[in-house]
Design a protein around this motif. Sequence first.
Motif, PDB file in Angstrom:
ATOM      1  N   ILE A 114      11.060  -4.257  -5.626  1.00  0.00           N
ATOM      2  CA  ILE A 114       9.936  -3.326  -5.768  1.00  0.00           C
ATOM      3  C   ILE A 114      10.506  -2.010  -6.294  1.00  0.00           C
ATOM      4  CG2 ILE A 114       8.100  -2.074  -4.583  1.00  0.00           C
ATOM      5  CD1 ILE A 114       7.906  -4.304  -2.596  1.00  0.00           C
ATOM      6  N   PRO A 115      10.317  -1.711  -7.579  1.00  0.00           N
ATOM      7  CA  PRO A 115      10.928  -0.503  -8.162  1.00  0.00           C
ATOM      8  C   PRO A 115      10.329   0.772  -7.587  1.00  0.00           C
ATOM      9  CG  PRO A 115       9.423  -1.533  -9.724  1.00  0.00           C
ATOM     10  CD  PRO A 115       9.527  -2.472  -8.574  1.00  0.00           C
ATOM     11  N   GLY A 116      11.172   1.791  -7.509  1.00  0.00           N
ATOM     12  CA  GLY A 116      10.695   3.082  -7.050  1.00  0.00           C
ATOM     13  C   GLY A 116       9.905   3.797  -8.127  1.00  0.00           C
ATOM     14  N   SER A 117       9.168   4.814  -7.737  1.00  0.00           N
ATOM     15  CA  SER A 117       8.331   5.573  -8.661  1.00  0.00           C
ATOM     16  C   SER A 117       8.782   7.028  -8.675  1.00  0.00           C
ATOM     17  CB  SER A 117       6.860   5.475  -8.246  1.00  0.00           C
ATOM     18  OG  SER A 117       6.052   6.318  -9.030  1.00  0.00           O
ATOM     19  N   ILE A 177       0.866  -1.174   0.000  1.00  0.00           N
ATOM     20  CA  ILE A 177       0.000   0.000   0.000  1.00  0.00           C
ATOM     21  C   ILE A 177       0.903   1.224   0.000  1.00  0.00           C
ATOM     22  CG2 ILE A 177      -1.847   1.237   1.174  1.00  0.00           C
ATOM     23  CD1 ILE A 177      -2.663  -1.497   0.154  1.00  0.00           C
ATOM     24  N   GLY A 178       0.817   2.036  -1.058  1.00  0.00           N
ATOM     25  CA  GLY A 178       1.674   3.203  -1.206  1.00  0.00           C
ATOM     26  C   GLY A 178       2.916   2.880  -2.016  1.00  0.00           C
ATOM     27  N   GLU A 179       3.555   3.928  -2.529  1.00  0.00           N
ATOM     28  CA  GLU A 179       4.753   3.778  -3.359  1.00  0.00           C
ATOM     29  C   GLU A 179       5.900   4.579  -2.761  1.00  0.00           C
ATOM     30  OE1 GLU A 179       3.293   3.160  -7.899  1.00  0.00           O
ATOM     31  OE2 GLU A 179       3.012   5.165  -7.055  1.00  0.00           O
ATOM     32  N   SER A 180       7.097   4.188  -3.122  1.00  0.00           N
ATOM     33  CA  SER A 180       8.299   4.891  -2.673  1.00  0.00           C
ATOM     34  C   SER A 180       9.048   5.397  -3.903  1.00  0.00           C
ATOM     35  CB  SER A 180       9.181   3.960  -1.850  1.00  0.00           C
ATOM     36  OG  SER A 180      10.408   4.585  -1.536  1.00  0.00           O
ATOM     37  N   ASN A 181       9.887   6.389  -3.691  1.00  0.00           N
ATOM     38  CA  ASN A 181      10.679   6.898  -4.804  1.00  0.00           C
ATOM     39  C   ASN A 181      12.015   6.179  -4.935  1.00  0.00           C
ATOM     40  OD1 ASN A 181      11.711   7.953  -2.442  1.00  0.00           O
ATOM     41  ND2 ASN A 181      12.387   9.860  -3.421  1.00  0.00           N
ATOM     42  N   VAL A 182      12.241   5.184  -4.060  1.00  0.00           N
ATOM     43  CA  VAL A 182      13.473   4.396  -4.140  1.00  0.00           C
ATOM     44  C   VAL A 182      13.106   2.928  -4.337  1.00  0.00           C
ATOM     45  CG1 VAL A 182      14.772   5.996  -2.699  1.00  0.00           C
ATOM     46  CG2 VAL A 182      13.573   4.090  -1.630  1.00  0.00           C
ATOM     47  N   THR A 183      13.998   2.184  -4.943  1.00  0.00           N
ATOM     48  CA  THR A 183      13.778   0.755  -5.165  1.00  0.00           C
ATOM     49  C   THR A 183      14.034  -0.026  -3.874  1.00  0.00           C
ATOM     50  OG1 THR A 183      14.383   0.911  -7.496  1.00  0.00           O
ATOM     51  CG2 THR A 183      14.538  -1.266  -6.473  1.00  0.00           C
ATOM     52  N   ALA A 193      13.414  -5.880   4.600  1.00  0.00           N
ATOM     53  CA  ALA A 193      13.556  -5.038   3.401  1.00  0.00           C
ATOM     54  C   ALA A 193      14.856  -4.254   3.468  1.00  0.00           C
ATOM     55  CB  ALA A 193      12.375  -4.083   3.278  1.00  0.00           C
ATOM     56  N   THR A 194      15.396  -3.989   2.306  1.00  0.00           N
ATOM     57  CA  THR A 194      16.518  -3.064   2.165  1.00  0.00           C
ATOM     58  C   THR A 194      16.104  -1.976   1.178  1.00  0.00           C
ATOM     59  OG1 THR A 194      17.485  -4.482   0.422  1.00  0.00           O
ATOM     60  CG2 THR A 194      18.310  -4.765   2.657  1.00  0.00           C
ATOM     61  N   PRO A 195      16.470  -0.720   1.429  1.00  0.00           N
ATOM     62  CA  PRO A 195      17.266  -0.212   2.548  1.00  0.00           C
ATOM     63  C   PRO A 195      16.597  -0.471   3.900  1.00  0.00           C
ATOM     64  CG  PRO A 195      17.010   1.454   0.828  1.00  0.00           C
ATOM     65  CD  PRO A 195      16.066   0.364   0.508  1.00  0.00           C
ATOM     66  N   VAL A 196      17.431  -0.724   4.899  1.00  0.00           N
ATOM     67  CA  VAL A 196      16.934  -1.022   6.233  1.00  0.00           C
ATOM     68  C   VAL A 196      16.116   0.151   6.763  1.00  0.00           C
ATOM     69  CG1 VAL A 196      17.595  -1.576   8.601  1.00  0.00           C
ATOM     70  CG2 VAL A 196      18.876  -2.541   6.685  1.00  0.00           C
ATOM     71  N   GLY A 197      14.947  -0.150   7.339  1.00  0.00           N
ATOM     72  CA  GLY A 197      14.089   0.879   7.901  1.00  0.00           C
ATOM     73  C   GLY A 197      13.172   1.533   6.902  1.00  0.00           C
ATOM     74  N   SER A 198      13.215   1.095   5.642  1.00  0.00           N
ATOM     75  CA  SER A 198      12.359   1.707   4.624  1.00  0.00           C
ATOM     76  C   SER A 198      10.900   1.336   4.816  1.00  0.00           C
ATOM     77  CB  SER A 198      12.825   1.294   3.226  1.00  0.00           C
ATOM     78  OG  SER A 198      12.890  -0.121   3.130  1.00  0.00           O
ATOM     79  N   VAL A 199      10.634   0.148   5.358  1.00  0.00           N
ATOM     80  CA  VAL A 199       9.263  -0.276   5.622  1.00  0.00           C
ATOM     81  C   VAL A 199       9.303  -1.287   6.766  1.00  0.00           C
ATOM     82  CG1 VAL A 199       9.370  -2.145   3.911  1.00  0.00           C
ATOM     83  CG2 VAL A 199       7.143  -1.214   4.590  1.00  0.00           C
ATOM     84  N   ASN A 200       8.279  -1.279   7.593  1.00  0.00           N
ATOM     85  CA  ASN A 200       8.218  -2.167   8.746  1.00  0.00           C
ATOM     86  C   ASN A 200       7.574  -3.498   8.349  1.00  0.00           C
ATOM     87  OD1 ASN A 200       8.104  -3.345  11.244  1.00  0.00           O
ATOM     88  ND2 ASN A 200       6.618  -1.902  12.116  1.00  0.00           N
ATOM     89  N   LEU A 201       8.348  -4.597   8.445  1.00  0.00           N
ATOM     90  CA  LEU A 201       7.840  -5.920   8.083  1.00  0.00           C
ATOM     91  C   LEU A 201       7.821  -6.865   9.289  1.00  0.00           C
ATOM     92  CD1 LEU A 201       9.672  -6.490   4.654  1.00  0.00           C
ATOM     93  CD2 LEU A 201       7.349  -5.672   5.052  1.00  0.00           C
ATOM     94  N   SER A 202       7.830  -6.318  10.492  1.00  0.00           N
ATOM     95  CA  SER A 202       7.904  -7.156  11.685  1.00  0.00           C
ATOM     96  C   SER A 202       6.671  -8.037  11.863  1.00  0.00           C
ATOM     97  CB  SER A 202       8.098  -6.292  12.933  1.00  0.00           C
ATOM     98  OG  SER A 202       7.005  -5.381  13.077  1.00  0.00           O
ATOM     99  N   SER A 203       5.526  -7.601  11.330  1.00  0.00           N
ATOM    100  CA  SER A 203       4.293  -8.379  11.490  1.00  0.00           C
ATOM    101  C   SER A 203       3.988  -9.256  10.281  1.00  0.00           C
ATOM    102  CB  SER A 203       3.111  -7.432  11.747  1.00  0.00           C
ATOM    103  OG  SER A 203       2.917  -6.560  10.643  1.00  0.00           O
ATOM    104  N   VAL A 204       4.876  -9.267   9.288  1.00  0.00           N
ATOM    105  CA  VAL A 204       4.654 -10.058   8.082  1.00  0.00           C
ATOM    106  C   VAL A 204       5.373 -11.400   8.241  1.00  0.00           C
ATOM    107  CG1 VAL A 204       4.895 -10.152   5.579  1.00  0.00           C
ATOM    108  CG2 VAL A 204       4.513  -7.951   6.712  1.00  0.00           C
TER     109      VAL A 204
END
Length: 433
Positions: free
Chosen positions: A98-101, A70-76, A130-141
């Motif tokens: 996941i490519p950036g936009s 959900i949502g996009e990032s400007n970095v891959t 995920a890398t870069p580290v801290g870019s998204v929280n995946l602790s509950s996945v």
Amino acid sequence: MAHIRPAMFPGGYAAASSHSLRDCLSRFILGMLLLAGVPSAYGEIERIYLDSTDLNILVDDNHLFHLVQIGESNVTLQIHTQVQHPDIVQFVPSPLDIPGSADPNDTAEITHDIWAYGKSPGHSEVTFNATPVGSVNLSSVFLRVTVMHSNTISIISYIMGWIYFAAWSVSFYPQIYINFKRKSVVGLNFDFLALNIMGFTMYSLFNCGLYFSKAIQDEYLSRHPRSVNPVQLNDVFFSLHAAFATLVTITQCYLYERDDQRVSMTGRGILSGFVVVVIVTAGLGAGGQIEWLDFLYGCSYIKLCITLIKYVPQAYMNYKRKSTVGWSIGNIFLDFVGGFLSILQMALNAYNYNDWISFFGDATKFGLGLFSLVFDVFFILQHYVFYREGREFMIVDSSDDASNMTSSGEGREYFMVNYWHADEKKYDLDVKA
């Protein structure tokens, strides 16, 4: 690279300096917002989740599941899988890019295909980062993967589960029927009934608490965040139904002949000890010293202890009386069928998932099932071998008023007498033509 001189901006050096300060301040505020997790104009992935947390795959088979962002990032970004047992399952692609936009959309919903391949039977837990580290929280996945030899074995195991559930549920009624037919509960041990009602009450508390209480479910998930609720609806039904059927049997003890039978002092002492444990742990739960989940665990441990000892009083009573009259063998047969299928299901699952540790490692479940089977076999031997009912023929004069019998014809008939015990005066008379 072209350099821009300060004189090119209106206001000279002062204006340039002021602009630089505003730019630095803006960058600082932007950085703080990013650290705080507040969406910015640059966009970020709000959330990533899986469309399923449980996968069942056959060996050498593939299964498609989806990762949703959900949502996009400007970095891959790169999503990496951390597989507990890499020899059981592997994923393609790995890692997932996941490519950036260039123009991030904070509300976009994008689905990514991931294939899971079953390499060998077993269970494996999968987490993600995920890398870069801290870019998204995946602790509950997370993902629970089960790879099995055969889907047919899985279906057979499922059917067996319902068969032994039905056998155990019905097993209470042969005793209720024989009590009703004889209008007597002589031969049915009251310690067994008292322990049974205590055990199934504790089991019902445990099942109902974990199944119906959201607060207790949250306590359980906080301790086991990647687990599932161990209590299902059929567990709740079975425990409540078992408690109800035992109450019906206890009611029969008040309505029908029971001779001088009562709960023994030993039985009362054991039950009193269990009641003290329940009261103390409930008080600690009410006072906030322990969580209510711990109280329910205490109830389940009481049920396990009762299962270990509840058959002993009835077996000893049969031995002392040298008879099983009044004790339903139908109950034992159904209990044996349920226990045998339960252990057989455990063995099939252990083979299908190559998980023999759960078969031999779960000493409580396996031990209780085996212990029940041993007692069932012992009861069958008592009924059909050790204390097999002796039957004799005798001549009764139906004209004798003391016989309380009537007949037609010559007034003398043959009756088959089934004696319960040498010390007992009661007997059943079956007419023999």
